[in-house]
Write a protein that holds these residues in place. Sequence first.
Motif, mmCIF file in Angstrom:
data_model
loop_
_atom_site.group_PDB
_atom_site.id
_atom_site.type_symbol
_atom_site.label_atom_id
_atom_site.label_comp_id
_atom_site.label_asym_id
_atom_site.label_seq_id
_atom_site.Cartn_x
_atom_site.Cartn_y
_atom_site.Cartn_z
ATOM 1 N N VAL A 76 0.877 -1.183 0.000
ATOM 2 C CA VAL A 76 0.000 0.000 0.000
ATOM 3 C C VAL A 76 0.907 1.224 0.000
ATOM 4 O O VAL A 76 1.883 1.275 0.746
ATOM 5 N N CYS A 77 0.608 2.187 -0.854
ATOM 6 C CA CYS A 77 1.539 3.308 -0.996
ATOM 7 C C CYS A 77 0.792 4.606 -1.262
ATOM 8 O O CYS A 77 -0.155 4.624 -2.055
ATOM 9 N N VAL A 78 1.238 5.667 -0.603
ATOM 10 C CA VAL A 78 0.611 6.973 -0.824
ATOM 11 C C VAL A 78 1.060 7.579 -2.152
ATOM 12 O O VAL A 78 0.455 8.534 -2.628
ATOM 13 N N PHE A 79 2.119 7.048 -2.724
ATOM 14 C CA PHE A 79 2.616 7.594 -3.986
ATOM 15 C C PHE A 79 2.079 6.784 -5.166
ATOM 16 O O PHE A 79 1.534 5.698 -4.977
ATOM 17 N N ALA A 80 2.273 7.317 -6.337
ATOM 18 C CA ALA A 80 1.757 6.639 -7.524
ATOM 19 C C ALA A 80 2.784 6.744 -8.653
ATOM 20 O O ALA A 80 2.517 7.330 -9.695
ATOM 21 N N CYS A 81 3.959 6.159 -8.440
ATOM 22 C CA CYS A 81 5.006 6.220 -9.469
ATOM 23 C C CYS A 81 4.513 5.469 -10.705
ATOM 24 O O CYS A 81 3.995 4.357 -10.579
ATOM 25 N N GLU A 94 -7.562 -2.550 0.159
ATOM 26 C CA GLU A 94 -8.054 -3.926 0.308
ATOM 27 C C GLU A 94 -7.463 -4.834 -0.787
ATOM 28 O O GLU A 94 -7.431 -6.048 -0.637
ATOM 29 N N GLU A 95 -6.954 -4.238 -1.875
ATOM 30 C CA GLU A 95 -6.330 -5.061 -2.936
ATOM 31 C C GLU A 95 -4.871 -5.374 -2.631
ATOM 32 O O GLU A 95 -4.233 -6.137 -3.347
ATOM 33 N N GLY A 96 -4.309 -4.724 -1.614
ATOM 34 C CA GLY A 96 -2.895 -4.917 -1.326
ATOM 35 C C GLY A 96 -2.676 -5.762 -0.091
ATOM 36 O O GLY A 96 -3.590 -6.432 0.387
ATOM 37 N N TRP A 97 -1.442 -5.763 0.437
ATOM 38 C CA TRP A 97 -1.185 -6.489 1.679
ATOM 39 C C TRP A 97 -0.520 -5.570 2.688
ATOM 40 O O TRP A 97 0.138 -4.596 2.326
ATOM 41 N N GLU A 98 -0.738 -5.869 3.973
ATOM 42 C CA GLU A 98 -0.110 -5.155 5.084
ATOM 43 C C GLU A 98 0.257 -6.219 6.102
ATOM 44 O O GLU A 98 -0.638 -6.873 6.636
ATOM 45 N N LEU A 99 1.522 -6.427 6.353
ATOM 46 C CA LEU A 99 1.922 -7.459 7.314
ATOM 47 C C LEU A 99 1.988 -6.861 8.713
ATOM 48 O O LEU A 99 2.383 -5.702 8.886
ATOM 49 N N THR A 100 1.599 -7.648 9.701
ATOM 50 C CA THR A 100 1.748 -7.198 11.087
ATOM 51 C C THR A 100 3.182 -7.478 11.537
ATOM 52 O O THR A 100 3.912 -8.247 10.886
ATOM 53 N N THR A 101 3.544 -6.884 12.674
ATOM 54 C CA THR A 101 4.885 -7.130 13.213
ATOM 55 C C THR A 101 5.093 -8.631 13.448
ATOM 56 O O THR A 101 6.148 -9.178 13.118
ATOM 57 N N ASP A 102 4.078 -9.294 13.997
ATOM 58 C CA ASP A 102 4.232 -10.731 14.263
ATOM 59 C C ASP A 102 4.412 -11.523 12.974
ATOM 60 O O ASP A 102 5.201 -12.463 12.914
#
Length: 389
Positions: A76-81, A94-102
Amino acid sequence: MSTNIQQVIAAEQNPALRTIGEKIVNKQRITPEDGLLLFEQASLPYVGALANFVRERLHGDTTYFNRNFHIEPTNVCVFACSFCSYSRLYAHREEGWELTTDEMLNIVKGYDGKPVTEVHIVGGVHPKLNMEFFADLLRKIKAHRPELHIKGFTPVELDYMFRKAKMTADEGMKYLHEAGLDSLPGGGAEIFHPEVREKICADKVNAEGWLAIHEAAHKLGMHSNATMLYGHIEEFRHRIDHMERLRQLQDKTGGFNTFIPLKFRNKQNDMSNVPESSVIEDMRMYAIARLYMDNFPHLKAYWPMLGRHNAQLTLSFGVNDIDGTIDDSTKIYSMAGSEEQNPAMSTAQLVTLIKQAKRKPVERDTLYKVLHDYSEMEVDKIDVDPSMN
Ligand code: V47
Ligand code: SF4
């Protein structure tokens, strides 16, 4: 592998290119004008022979690789290169991924007992993941495996984190270094020149910001790499400007280890209409980089992006480092259309690949300490890739 370089230079028809060749043999720095002339007029055999000469003067046949794995915390990114095939805007998170610390710690723990020496952490710029989140991650990785070298975060991620934490580059780097960050990878550099940067990645950290963050790291005694995304809408003069800025910072700090030209891949991004560079242009790029970046000890080909056959070819055009085993832990290039859809090579496969190119495979750590010389390893029966036999 040595060529009689004086014969190669004498056989060159263009006197200006002969003069550049002489400079290189005499260890004189080539100018931006010389660099431009090489891009515009020099043949692949000419720059290739010179680059190979420099590579062998610096490293002989030694070709380094390391054993590493990647963690990509989020895409997930705030930029749009416009060249990026990998990120998802926050609005479509929701189309991307975000991993937790664990989840990230579990990736690290999955390598317990395995002889990896480095974790490479890089991802998109997620607005909710801040400095403290990453400092906590670094501390936890170090608590679990203190000797694992953490190479992480580009100035794009760091600039965003530091600004949100209201810290200067010096303060922010010191904080993350104390939390466990050992060195910086080379990403986020793209093309520094504003004529190109404003078209392909206008909103993220600019050249001055990128260089200031690497300088802050070097001041703390940390090392880093530098990349250049080439082969899209940039002109040769933009490549020279990019390499010149890096060469100047390296003169000042000496903190860069490795220069990594990254070939633009055009699948699933907003620049799919831009054709990819030819293999000849790729090899010329590596060779000229070796000649221009005279104060960078190492030149790396990142095989997941170039493909393993072409990466093998670069070993004759100035490259002395072929990155790592990687272990199928990065998605950046598979999503951008690289032939490497599941980038993983075993140590034996990497050794074979280097030996097939008649070079000497040496495992290194992140800072180029030699860990193991594989010259004597019997690899004849190992299959790197069936299409190579
Ligand atoms: O900055 C993104 C590039 C970079 C595309 O330091 C693309 O050891 C080609 O910097 N086509 C991140 N390239 C990766 C990176 C890196 C990789 C391996 C080793 C090291 C190191 C650094 O990937 C980005 C961007 O320049 N990239 N999209 C694309 N479509
Ligand atoms: Fe975000 Fe990096 Fe992709 Fe740019 S290249 S959109 S900064 S993840």
